[in-house]
Design an enzyme around this catalytic site. Structure first.
Site, mmCIF file in Angstrom:
data_model
loop_
_atom_site.group_PDB
_atom_site.id
_atom_site.type_symbol
_atom_site.label_atom_id
_atom_site.label_comp_id
_atom_site.label_asym_id
_atom_site.label_seq_id
_atom_site.Cartn_x
_atom_site.Cartn_y
_atom_site.Cartn_z
ATOM 1 N N ARG A 46 0.916 -1.632 0.170
ATOM 2 C CA ARG A 46 -0.060 0.091 0.161
ATOM 3 C C ARG A 46 0.632 1.263 0.231
ATOM 4 O O ARG A 46 1.024 2.266 -0.818
ATOM 5 C CB ARG A 46 -1.335 0.380 1.150
ATOM 6 C CG ARG A 46 -2.803 -0.662 0.904
ATOM 7 C CD ARG A 46 -3.041 -0.010 2.443
ATOM 8 N NE ARG A 46 -4.042 -1.024 2.483
ATOM 9 C CZ ARG A 46 -3.883 -2.023 3.196
ATOM 10 N NH1 ARG A 46 -3.007 -2.089 3.840
ATOM 11 N NH2 ARG A 46 -5.033 -2.821 3.763
ATOM 12 N N GLY A 135 0.973 -21.641 10.787
ATOM 13 C CA GLY A 135 2.460 -20.446 10.762
ATOM 14 C C GLY A 135 3.302 -21.939 9.821
ATOM 15 O O GLY A 135 4.232 -22.554 9.152
ATOM 16 N N LYS A 206 -8.797 -22.696 9.692
ATOM 17 C CA LYS A 206 -7.886 -23.832 9.639
ATOM 18 C C LYS A 206 -8.250 -25.157 9.607
ATOM 19 O O LYS A 206 -7.618 -26.038 8.729
ATOM 20 C CB LYS A 206 -5.850 -23.671 10.146
ATOM 21 C CG LYS A 206 -5.593 -22.152 10.262
ATOM 22 C CD LYS A 206 -5.299 -21.571 11.400
ATOM 23 C CE LYS A 206 -4.263 -20.239 11.409
ATOM 24 N NZ LYS A 206 -4.164 -20.008 12.528
HETATM 25 N N1 NAP Z 1 0.767 -12.455 11.017
HETATM 26 C C1 NAP Z 1 1.237 -14.207 10.665
HETATM 27 O O1 NAP Z 1 1.691 -14.197 11.816
HETATM 28 C C2 NAP Z 1 0.652 -14.975 10.202
HETATM 29 C C3 NAP Z 1 0.615 -16.098 9.918
HETATM 30 C C4 NAP Z 1 0.233 -17.333 8.967
HETATM 31 C C5 NAP Z 1 -0.658 -16.061 8.054
HETATM 32 N N2 NAP Z 1 -0.564 -15.362 7.460
HETATM 33 C C6 NAP Z 1 -0.929 -14.792 6.774
HETATM 34 O O2 NAP Z 1 -0.404 -14.398 6.157
HETATM 35 C C7 NAP Z 1 -1.454 -12.878 5.314
HETATM 36 C C8 NAP Z 1 -0.250 -12.157 5.364
HETATM 37 O O3 NAP Z 1 -0.306 -11.764 7.104
HETATM 38 P P1 NAP Z 1 0.494 -10.369 7.626
HETATM 39 O O4 NAP Z 1 0.822 -10.500 9.304
HETATM 40 O O5 NAP Z 1 2.072 -10.392 7.047
HETATM 41 O O6 NAP Z 1 -0.261 -8.452 6.819
HETATM 42 P P2 NAP Z 1 0.317 -7.767 7.347
HETATM 43 O O7 NAP Z 1 1.263 -7.400 7.809
HETATM 44 O O8 NAP Z 1 -0.488 -6.838 7.674
HETATM 45 O O9 NAP Z 1 0.929 -7.480 5.908
HETATM 46 C C9 NAP Z 1 0.059 -7.063 4.444
HETATM 47 C C10 NAP Z 1 1.011 -6.209 3.346
HETATM 48 O O10 NAP Z 1 0.168 -6.244 2.562
HETATM 49 C C11 NAP Z 1 0.435 -4.805 1.387
HETATM 50 N N3 NAP Z 1 -0.830 -5.052 1.286
HETATM 51 C C12 NAP Z 1 -2.489 -5.363 2.120
HETATM 52 N N4 NAP Z 1 -3.084 -4.998 1.643
HETATM 53 C C13 NAP Z 1 -3.434 -4.120 0.173
HETATM 54 C C14 NAP Z 1 -3.295 -3.590 -0.556
HETATM 55 N N5 NAP Z 1 -4.530 -3.590 -0.489
HETATM 56 N N6 NAP Z 1 -2.588 -2.884 -1.619
HETATM 57 C C15 NAP Z 1 -1.710 -3.032 -1.539
HETATM 58 N N7 NAP Z 1 -1.106 -3.714 -0.849
HETATM 59 C C16 NAP Z 1 -1.424 -4.666 0.231
HETATM 60 C C17 NAP Z 1 0.417 -4.715 3.079
HETATM 61 O O11 NAP Z 1 0.966 -3.148 2.012
HETATM 62 P P3 NAP Z 1 1.383 -1.893 3.640
HETATM 63 O O12 NAP Z 1 2.931 -2.577 4.686
HETATM 64 O O13 NAP Z 1 1.597 -1.104 2.686
HETATM 65 O O14 NAP Z 1 0.474 -1.675 4.052
HETATM 66 C C18 NAP Z 1 1.216 -4.727 3.387
HETATM 67 O O15 NAP Z 1 2.249 -5.213 3.558
HETATM 68 C C19 NAP Z 1 -2.670 -13.006 5.877
HETATM 69 O O16 NAP Z 1 -2.895 -14.105 4.841
HETATM 70 C C20 NAP Z 1 -2.429 -13.852 6.771
HETATM 71 O O17 NAP Z 1 -3.502 -14.247 7.407
HETATM 72 C C21 NAP Z 1 -0.280 -14.560 8.647
#
Ligand code: NAP
Length: 431
Positions: A46, A135, A206
């Site tokens: 974003r 994870g 999950k």
């Molecule tokens: N966090 C965990 O531990 C974990 C574990 C297992 C699975 N997951 C899965 O992994 C995925 C990502 O999770 P996360 O925790 O990494 O999320 P996050 O920290 O919120 O990161 C999301 C990323 O995607 C970008 N983004 C989201 N919507 C966007 C849009 N409409 N246009 C452009 N860029 C966009 C954001 O950009 P900006 O940085 O510019 O905001 C950010 O870089 C999810 O599906 C989640 O369920 C996460």
């Protein structure tokens, strides 16, 4: 080595930054393991101006996500942005273009898995999602590949770190749910809006994914019976402890005869069960298979590097297949099982009733159970006078009969409230 595989990332937040770090730190090993140098050529986010402290050139960031997928200099697409609609469109487009996709998006896979798998099969390219469940813990591949020669009959998981953290604190510190949730939010273990976690939605996604893999059938998130931990009280935890149980939010997928039962709910679990020792934000998955017997997979279910590890493992798989012009195993859904509604299930139950403290009250309550053919295994009274409570553990009973019993109890003379109803899973695990 002169082969270069170019990676386009959709998202670079918690998981994405972990992926970037691992690919950078382990570049030399990964090059040897895959036979190619992996280079991140485009990253869709974003906020392109944000300093992410990552070893990536600023000019590869873009807010035009579609351009990442379409780019000629992207061979593999890594979706770590989350959300449903946009991520879905981008993944479908990548598959259409013949580009393998790696995703960590449990919500998307759990809701739209069948459509995505069909699209991948049609395009003849890989769609990997190891990070979508638990994870860092390898569980997708073990179910899909390592256990392909066995018959899995039950998968039970602690699949959400936030709820396991909350229940652990409630158990070990005797604290109330609201207090522990507030502390978890302050420490960053729980989201400001914790609904997806405490309401069991995340665990349900999950569990659906695991059930599909375990039983070669299609199970989506909406098929999962779901109850969260919001109503678990300190008293429930204390009673469980006294009886030799811990309360865990379990995702339970089981197969019996012609059907698959899939549910997520807080559960009385015997302290002797291996899952009972899974504390704090750790995840674990317990698999029962005909030939292999009992297996347990344990580890970190979230976090930047742990989840990044699973994503990078998938990227390496995709790259190896790409280089060999092959693809990994496709979805296996040939058994097409019926989903058994929760009303058909039978378990033991724990009930906590607020009752008037008067002679004969227990007999009146027992009659209500008897009328509905739910038999009582254990009963005792806590407190006396105004705050009398009856604790009951039933024998195995049908869910529908139990629900009718609860409705009847609410109308029963001298019963002020049915304060808690939770499932007890001792028999299931000892069968
Ligand atoms: N966090 C965990 O531990 C974990 C574990 C297992 C699975 N997951 C899965 O992994 C995925 C990502 O999770 P996360 O925790 O990494 O999320 P996050 O920290 O919120 O990161 C999301 C990323 O995607 C970008 N983004 C989201 N919507 C966007 C849009 N409409 N246009 C452009 N860029 C966009 C954001 O950009 P900006 O940085 O510019 O905001 C950010 O870089 C999810 O599906 C989640 O369920 C996460």
């Amino acid at each position: 080595m002169d082969r270069v595989i170019r990676i386009g990332m959709l998202g670079c937040g918690t998981v994405g930054s972990g992926v970037v770090r691992i690919l950078d730190q382990d570049a030399a090993d990964i090059e040897v393991r895959t036979g190619a140098r992996l280079v991140i050529t485009r990253v869709g986010v974003r906020d392109t101006a944000k300093d992410r402290g990552l070893p990536l050139a600023p000019e590869i960031f873009t807010s035009d996500l579609a351009s990442v997928v379409e780019a000629d200099d992207v061979d593999v697409v890594v979706e770590v942005m989350g959300g449903r609609d946009q991520a879905s469109k981008l993944i479908h487009r990548a598959l259409e273009l013949g580009k393998p996709v790696v995703t960590a998006n449990k919500e998307l896979v759990a809701h739209e898995g069948p459509e995505l798998f069909d699209a991948a099969a049609e395009a003849g390219v890989d769609l990997h999602y190891e990070a979508a469940v638990a994870g860092a813990i390898p569980i997708i591949k073990p179910l899909k590949e390592s256990l392909a020669g066995d018959r899995v009959h039950r998968v039970v998981g602690i699949l959400n770190g936030t709820t396991n953290y909350i229940l652990t604190k409630m158990t070990e510190e005797g604290a109330a749910y609201d207090d522990v949730l507030a502390e978890a939010q302050r420490l960053g273990y729980a989201e400001a809006d914790p609904t997806a976690d405490v309401g069991g939605h995340d665990a349900a996604s999950k569990t659906a994914i695991l059930a599909s893999l375990a039983f070669d059938t299609r199970v989506v998130a909406d098929d999962v019976h779901r109850e969260g931990i919001e109503n678990v009280t300190a008293t429930d935890i204390k009673v469980a402890d006294r009886l030799g149980y811990v309360i865990k939010l379990l995702g339970i997928a089981s197969e019996q005869d012609d059907a698959v039962a899939v549910r997520v709910h807080p559960t009385f679990l015997p302290k002797t069960h291996p899952l009972a020792s899974v504390r704090e934000s750790f995840n674990a998955i317990y698999v029962e298979a005909d030939a292999a017997g009992e297996l347990m997979f344990y580890g970190r279910g979230a976090g930047s590097l742990p989840t990044g590890s699973a994503v990078v493992g998938d990227i390496i798989d995709a790259v190896r297949n790409l280089l060999q012009e092959s693809r990994g195993p496709v979805e296996s859904a040939h058994r097409a099982k019926r989903i058994r509604p929760i009303e058909e299930l039978s378990t033991q139950y724990y009930l906590l009733l607020d009752v008037e403290d008067r002679p004969g009250q227990l007999a009146i309550v027992a009659q209500t159970f008897g009328r509905n053919e739910v038999s009582i295994a254990q009963v005792w009274q806590e407190g006396s006078g105004d705050s009398a409570q009856l604790v009951l553990i039933t024998h195995r009973a049908n869910e529908r009969a139990l629900q009718t019993t609860v409705r009847d109890l609410e109308q029963t003379d001298g019963v002020r409230a049915v304060s808690s109803v939770l499932r007890v899973e001792s028999e299931v695990f000892s069968q």
